[in-house]
Design an enzyme around this catalytic site. Structure first.
Site, short mmCIF file in Angstrom:
data_model
loop_
_atom_site.label_atom_id
_atom_site.label_comp_id
_atom_site.label_asym_id
_atom_site.label_seq_id
_atom_site.Cartn_x
_atom_site.Cartn_y
_atom_site.Cartn_z
N ARG A 52 40.15 117.87 -39.64
CA ARG A 52 39.30 117.12 -38.69
C ARG A 52 40.11 116.36 -37.63
O ARG A 52 39.72 115.27 -37.21
CB ARG A 52 38.38 116.12 -39.42
CG ARG A 52 37.48 116.71 -40.46
CD ARG A 52 36.46 117.71 -39.91
NE ARG A 52 35.75 118.28 -41.02
CZ ARG A 52 36.10 119.41 -41.65
NH1 ARG A 52 37.12 120.14 -41.21
NH2 ARG A 52 35.43 119.86 -42.67
N SER A 97 29.16 113.53 -42.10
CA SER A 97 30.09 112.66 -42.84
C SER A 97 30.73 111.65 -41.89
O SER A 97 31.31 112.03 -40.88
CB SER A 97 31.21 113.50 -43.47
OG SER A 97 30.64 114.33 -44.47
N GLU A 151 35.68 109.74 -39.50
CA GLU A 151 35.69 111.08 -38.89
C GLU A 151 34.96 111.02 -37.55
O GLU A 151 35.31 111.67 -36.58
CB GLU A 151 35.00 112.07 -39.83
CG GLU A 151 34.93 113.47 -39.28
CD GLU A 151 34.36 114.48 -40.29
OE1 GLU A 151 34.65 114.36 -41.50
OE2 GLU A 151 33.61 115.36 -39.86
C1 FAD Z 1 23.81 116.72 -40.31
C2 FAD Z 1 25.23 116.92 -39.87
C3 FAD Z 1 26.09 117.71 -40.64
C4 FAD Z 1 27.41 117.90 -40.24
N1 FAD Z 1 28.21 118.69 -41.01
C5 FAD Z 1 29.49 118.93 -40.62
C6 FAD Z 1 30.36 119.79 -41.37
O1 FAD Z 1 29.98 120.38 -42.37
N2 FAD Z 1 31.62 119.94 -40.94
C7 FAD Z 1 32.10 119.34 -39.84
O2 FAD Z 1 33.27 119.54 -39.49
N3 FAD Z 1 31.32 118.52 -39.10
C8 FAD Z 1 30.04 118.32 -39.46
N4 FAD Z 1 29.23 117.47 -38.71
C9 FAD Z 1 29.81 116.76 -37.55
C10 FAD Z 1 29.72 117.50 -36.22
O3 FAD Z 1 28.65 118.43 -36.21
C11 FAD Z 1 31.02 118.24 -35.88
O4 FAD Z 1 32.11 117.35 -35.77
C12 FAD Z 1 30.91 119.04 -34.57
O5 FAD Z 1 32.04 119.84 -34.41
C13 FAD Z 1 30.73 118.15 -33.35
O6 FAD Z 1 30.32 119.00 -32.29
P1 FAD Z 1 29.54 118.45 -31.03
O7 FAD Z 1 29.41 119.59 -30.09
O8 FAD Z 1 28.29 117.78 -31.44
O9 FAD Z 1 30.61 117.41 -30.49
P2 FAD Z 1 30.36 115.90 -30.03
O10 FAD Z 1 29.87 115.11 -31.19
O11 FAD Z 1 29.56 115.89 -28.80
O12 FAD Z 1 31.87 115.46 -29.73
C14 FAD Z 1 32.79 115.29 -30.79
C15 FAD Z 1 34.20 115.07 -30.20
O13 FAD Z 1 34.62 116.26 -29.54
C16 FAD Z 1 34.94 115.98 -28.17
N5 FAD Z 1 34.53 117.14 -27.38
C17 FAD Z 1 33.28 117.70 -27.34
N6 FAD Z 1 33.29 118.77 -26.54
C18 FAD Z 1 34.55 118.89 -26.05
C19 FAD Z 1 35.20 119.82 -25.17
N7 FAD Z 1 34.54 120.84 -24.60
N8 FAD Z 1 36.52 119.65 -24.91
C20 FAD Z 1 37.21 118.62 -25.46
N9 FAD Z 1 36.66 117.71 -26.29
C21 FAD Z 1 35.34 117.85 -26.59
C22 FAD Z 1 34.15 114.72 -27.83
O14 FAD Z 1 34.71 114.02 -26.74
C23 FAD Z 1 34.24 113.96 -29.15
O15 FAD Z 1 35.49 113.31 -29.25
C24 FAD Z 1 27.90 117.27 -39.06
C25 FAD Z 1 27.03 116.50 -38.30
C26 FAD Z 1 25.71 116.33 -38.68
C27 FAD Z 1 24.80 115.53 -37.80
#
Ligand code: FAD
Length: 301
Positions: A172, A221, A291
């Protein structure tokens, strides 16, 4: 407030004073000065290179790992939701995937095309860009092991080709090329039985829904698992399930989730995060690391 995009000669959509609560899975967050959704890569390059040199830029996906503070964000948020989402087959079981493609769509594309190794994407409720930034993972799989190369953009709108060697990648955590953002990735999969993979994923998602409060506003998480242990186990052992501050509560179903019960403020969530960290450190001598990414201005700024 919506500003007509052609007024700026950009093809994307620019919103000003946009509430970030509309763009995070916690449904929490103050306003950002500018919120831009580009129409394509050229438009993105033009938009960010036109911003003032000292403008703060934050890329987001679905905000599923983001806590945006109540006083909001000064600067510009670039949202890739609904943008840069193409999935293009290349040679040799390789796909070029836009950073705006949802991980769920990517997982579906893989199993429909008998590509194996991307099943874990089905468990990540975000976009590929967010998964690359977080090295997101689920069901024993992680993002970066399937990455052949990525394409990034910097503030001047310049485009770069990068590989995993350009980053320090851990659980992560992805560090390196700090002033660049992901716009696409070439992902490598294997040939296999897509239907069997889809069935396996369905079972894993059902198992997860039974143990996690997946339908409620959260960011998944909150804390990383410490080595050889689970954050949820430590939090539960401290008797913190159900502990609340304002509208934020530690889930009764899974102790590593903090739920917005409806009217939580970012400061409630942040205070609860600190409370959990303090209690776990006191009782188990383990310093839990968040995280979730916390952005925006705090009340005392
Ligand atoms: C119900 C639920 C379950 C989840 N289960 C998991 C799981 O099993 N495993 C897991 O790893 N995560 C999980 N997550 C967390 C989350 O979904 C992940 O971390 C996911 O990868 C975040 O993606 P996002 O597009 O929503 O990013 P965001 O939340 O919008 O951004 C997250 C980070 O990435 C950066 N970022 C976003 N896009 C870019 C880009 N294009 N270039 C550079 N930086 C960028 C942002 O600035 C920020 O720092 C879960 C979340 C929820 C709500």
């Amino acid at each position: 407030m919506m500003v007509a995009s052609n007024q700026y000669a950009f093809k994307g959509t620019l919103l000003v004073d946009e509430p970030m609560a509309k763009h995070t899975s916690w449904k929490i967050g103050g306003k950002v000065d500018k919120f831009y959704t580009p129409s394509d890569i050229d438009d993105l390059a033009k938009f960010i290179s036109d911003l003032p040199a000292d403008e703060k830029i934050i890329f987001i996906g679905l905000g599923s790992n983001l806590l945006v503070r109540d006083k909001g964000v000064r600067g510009t948020v670039i949202s890739l939701k609904g943008s840069l989402s193409d999935i293009e087959p290349l040679d040799d079981n390789c796909l070029r995937v836009g950073a705006g493609a949802s991980c769920a769509k990517l997982a579906r594309h893989c199993h429909r095309n008998n590509l194996i190794g991307g099943e874990f994407f089905a468990g990540i409720p975000g976009l590929l860009g967010g998964a690359l930034a977080m090295n997101a993972g689920a069901f024993g799989g992680e993002t970066w092991p399937v990455v052949k190369s990525v394409i990034t953009i910097n503030k001047k709108g310049e485009i770069f080709n990068r590989t995993a060697c350009d980053y320090v990648i851990n659980y992560r955590s992805v560090k390196g090329c700090e002033n660049e953002w992901f716009i696409s990735a070439d992902l490598q999969f294997e040939n296999g039985d897509g239907d069997a993979a889809a069935l396996r994923v369905k079972q894993l998602l059902a198992k997860r829904a039974a143990s996690q409060p997946t339908g409620l506003p959260s960011c998944g998480s909150v804390f990383k698992n410490p080595e050889n242990d689970y954050a949820a186990r430590l939090i539960e052992a401290c008797g913190l399930k159900g502990r609340s501050i304002g509208g934020a509560v530690v889930s009764e179903k899974h102790a590593n989730f903090i739920i917005n019960t409806g009217n939580a403020k970012a400061c409630d969530v942040e205070d609860l995060i600190l409370l959990v960290q303090k209690k776990v450190e006191k009782e188990h001598a383990v310093k839990l690391q968040a995280e979730v990414k916390i952005i925006g201005e705090a009340d005392n700024e």
